[in-house]
Design an enzyme around this catalytic site. Structure first.
Site, short mmCIF file in Angstrom:
data_model
loop_
_atom_site.label_atom_id
_atom_site.label_comp_id
_atom_site.label_asym_id
_atom_site.label_seq_id
_atom_site.Cartn_x
_atom_site.Cartn_y
_atom_site.Cartn_z
N LYS A 291 -9.59 28.98 24.30
CA LYS A 291 -9.31 29.11 25.75
C LYS A 291 -10.45 28.52 26.57
O LYS A 291 -10.23 27.95 27.63
CB LYS A 291 -9.22 30.60 26.12
CG LYS A 291 -7.86 31.19 25.91
CD LYS A 291 -7.76 32.53 26.64
CE LYS A 291 -8.84 33.49 26.26
NZ LYS A 291 -8.62 34.50 25.31
N CYS B 206 -37.83 27.74 20.96
CA CYS B 206 -38.13 29.15 21.20
C CYS B 206 -38.77 29.80 19.97
O CYS B 206 -39.90 29.48 19.68
CB CYS B 206 -36.89 29.88 21.70
SG CYS B 206 -37.35 31.28 22.74
N SER C 83 -6.95 35.49 18.60
CA SER C 83 -8.13 35.03 19.35
C SER C 83 -8.61 33.71 18.74
O SER C 83 -8.02 33.21 17.79
CB SER C 83 -9.22 36.10 19.30
OG SER C 83 -9.56 36.36 17.96
N ASP D 151 -4.11 43.59 24.08
CA ASP D 151 -5.28 44.43 23.83
C ASP D 151 -5.33 45.54 24.88
O ASP D 151 -5.06 45.28 26.06
CB ASP D 151 -6.59 43.63 24.00
CG ASP D 151 -6.76 42.56 22.96
OD1 ASP D 151 -6.00 42.58 21.97
OD2 ASP D 151 -7.63 41.69 23.14
N GLU E 36 -31.36 23.19 25.13
CA GLU E 36 -29.95 23.00 24.74
C GLU E 36 -28.96 23.55 25.77
O GLU E 36 -27.81 23.14 25.80
CB GLU E 36 -29.67 23.64 23.37
CG GLU E 36 -29.65 25.16 23.32
CD GLU E 36 -31.03 25.80 23.10
OE1 GLU E 36 -32.05 25.14 23.39
OE2 GLU E 36 -31.07 26.95 22.64
N ASP F 277 -18.75 30.57 26.19
CA ASP F 277 -17.80 29.69 26.89
C ASP F 277 -18.41 29.08 28.15
O ASP F 277 -18.02 27.99 28.56
CB ASP F 277 -16.52 30.45 27.24
CG ASP F 277 -15.55 30.45 26.05
OD1 ASP F 277 -15.50 29.44 25.32
OD2 ASP F 277 -14.85 31.46 25.85
N HIS G 37 -35.25 26.83 26.25
CA HIS G 37 -34.06 26.36 25.53
C HIS G 37 -33.45 25.14 26.23
O HIS G 37 -32.60 25.30 27.10
CB HIS G 37 -32.99 27.47 25.50
CG HIS G 37 -33.37 28.64 24.68
ND1 HIS G 37 -32.99 28.78 23.37
CD2 HIS G 37 -34.08 29.75 24.98
CE1 HIS G 37 -33.45 29.93 22.89
NE2 HIS G 37 -34.11 30.54 23.85
N THR H 150 4.87 33.06 20.03
CA THR H 150 4.74 32.64 21.43
C THR H 150 5.74 33.38 22.31
O THR H 150 5.40 33.90 23.38
CB THR H 150 4.96 31.11 21.54
OG1 THR H 150 3.94 30.46 20.79
CG2 THR H 150 4.93 30.63 22.97
#
Ligand code: GLN
Length: 531
Positions: free
Chosen positions: A19, A382, A15, A150, A510, A73, A508, A193
């Site tokens: 991605k 915050c 992991s 997994d 950001e 992500d 927030h 791979t």
């Protein structure tokens, strides 16, 4: 409706290969060719959303404008592409099961045994295809969290396998793997791979494009070997070597023709090159910026990913100012009155970070006091804003026991309090004030001139609020409310106009800073810090 194409991004071997960055880069390159896109993340864990997860488990929790607590992500997707994600862009196994079980209780499958295949996989497919979403997308990019093999991700793989069969040329499978370098042997190893691809083939999926993450440059022979061992065309094997910044990844992918390979696989024309000029300029400006502005981030999670969006926003703002922002994390748990000057020494600006719970808050309050007295440019976000407010009550208004209801249920000086409608809530998940709310800016205030407009909309994620009972006292003593929710009257921004730059936001900012549109508050904060 336009014909939609589907891109699946899966990961193998280990992991944390990035991605999310790759998916965001693909989105960016397709946009730069004039296509409309969206990017969604499917996570195999059982939580309904990551809202209740500790940042140590899962990094920052990102919040969409429509108030979904999501995987970080989604932050990359928005920062890279400028798209607006919604609750449909973040799906977990928990949500899939929740929907299926609700349907079962409703009687939608009456008479049938509910099974992973087809019921769970059908629900995954329904969410991937977004048939009910009326927006026009040329491409829907779906990133599947976790790693091939997994147990949890098996239903997602089965859904992808079925979709390839159903969609044919309108769908392409991209697989991200890792090529480790073995120092003792002096060799780069492609076997992991090969195994990962074999595992996918065993599930009936043939990856059509491979992206190899590597710390060292891979030579042609390695790429050729992977291509021939994995049944992938040579120009569909690209490498993603470590780069100084994630923002160089789209350019690296473009250089190797990843966008062209994708379009070819989807049987779309691929003349010309994507217009990445503005992006390239950002990367150039980032690399050319010499002058360093050191910013201290006062928080309690000593982990890069915990404050991801704040870090990225500071970088964007630095580039906009022609400066290189150097972020130094300062753990608030260890800040004392005695050491605060030393801990913050060298910093030209301080961010007091968001958070939950008791741990580390006294250090944030001490930092806020130090910054106020030193006239240091300070940005409280915050919980950070709440700590500025508590500090002011304790040291200026003279309420030594001032606190937030979150930390002290009994204090009579609850300058940060729980909202009436939050009091009866007993469920933790998804019940905070979440998502974008209006905020009216005070004419003549600093934030009003920074934003250059009167009304803004920013994203929230908190349960506690400034207690308006004390507002008059604050304003009299120099901390003003310069942003307010026009509907509820809740305080959204405080600032001390007398100081150089001392602003706290209950929201927030950001979450909405992007590479090409850095957030005005961060830009102005860095400008002030660099003076
Ligand atoms: N813990 C505070 C609240 O719930 C602040 C939350 C945050 O910083 N996101 O109000």
């Amino acid at each position: 409706m336009k014909e939609r194409r589907f891109i699946f991004v899966t990961g193998g071997v280990v992991s944390s290969l990035g991605k999310g960055i790759i998916s965001a880069s693909i989105g960016k390159l397709l946009q730069a060719r004039g296509y409309s896109i969206t990017i969604q993340k499917f996570d195999p864990y059982i939580n309904i959303d990551p809202g209740t997860l500790n940042p140590y488990e899962h990094g920052e929790c990102y919040v969409t404008r429509d108030g979904m607590e999501t995987d970080l992500d989604l932050g990359h997707y928005e920062r890279f592409t400028g798209i607006e994600t919604t609750r449909d862009n973040s799906v977990t196994t928990g949500r899939i099961y929740h929907t299926v079980i609700e349907n079962e209780r409703r009687g939608n499958y009456l008479g049938k045994t509910i099974q992973v295949v087809p019921h769970i996989t059908d629900e995954i497919k329904r969410r991937i295809l977004r048939k009910e979403d009326p927006r026009e997308y040329d491409f829907i990019i779906t990133e599947v969290g976790g790693t091939i093999g997994d147990i949890e991700s098996a239903p997602f793989m089965e859904a992808i396998r079925q979709l390839k069969w159903e969609l044919g040329k309108n769908c392409v499978n991209i697989h991200l793997t890792y090529v480790p370098y073995l120092k003792a042997a002096g060799e780069l190893k492609t076997k992991p791979t090969q195994h990962s691809v074999k595992e996918m083939q065993g599930m009936g999926i043939q990856p059509e494009i491979l992206i190899l993450r590597t710390e060292r440059d891979l030579d042609k022979a390695v790429l050729e070997k992977v291509a021939s061992f994995c049944n992938v065309e040579r120009d569909c094997v690209v490498q993603s070597q470590d780069l100084p910044s994630i923002y160089e990844v789209p350019l690296n992918m473009q250089k190797q023709g990843l966008d062209k390979a994708i379009l070819r696989k989807l049987q779309l024309p691929c003349e010309g090159t994507p217009d990445m000029e503005e992006w390239r300029k950002f990367v150039e400006d980032m690399n050319n910026a010499k002058e360093i502005v050191k910013i201290a981030m006062v928080g309690k999670y000593d982990l890069q990913d915990a404050y991801k969006s704040i870090r990225e926003s500071l970088i964007h703002a630095g580039v906009r100012n022609g400066k290189r922002v150097k972020i130094e994390f300062v753990n608030s748990e260890f800040i004392t009155k005695e050491n605060v000057a030393e801990r913050l020494s060298g910093a030209k600006g301080v961010v007091i970070c968001p958070g939950f719970g008791q741990r580390g808050i006294e250090g944030k309050i001490i930092a806020a006091e130090y910054c106020r007295l030193q006239n240091m440019p300070t940005f409280g976000i915050c919980l950070g804003m709440q700590m500025m407010v508590i500090e002011f009550a304790r040291n200026v208004l003279g309420y030594a026991d001032a606190n937030s209801r979150e930390m002290d249920l009994a204090t009579p000086h609850n300058v940060i309090d729980i909202m009436e409608e939050q009091k009866s809530i007993t469920m933790m998940g998804g019940t905070m004030r979440l998502g974008a709310y209006n905020c009216q800016l005070l004419p003549g205030s600093r934030v009003r001139s920074i934003y250059g407009k009167e009304q803004i909309k920013e994203r929230h994620r908190h349960r506690y609020e400034f207690n308006n009972k004390f507002l008059e006292e604050y304003q009299k003593r120099g901390m003003i409310c310069s942003g307010r929710n026009p509907e509820s009257g809740l305080v959204e921004i405080v600032e001390i106009p007398e100081l150089k730059w001392y602003i706290g936001t209950q929201f927030h900012p950001e979450y909405s800073s992007t590479v090409l549109n850095p957030h005005p508050l961060f830009v102005d904060f860095i400008r002030a810090a660099a003076l």
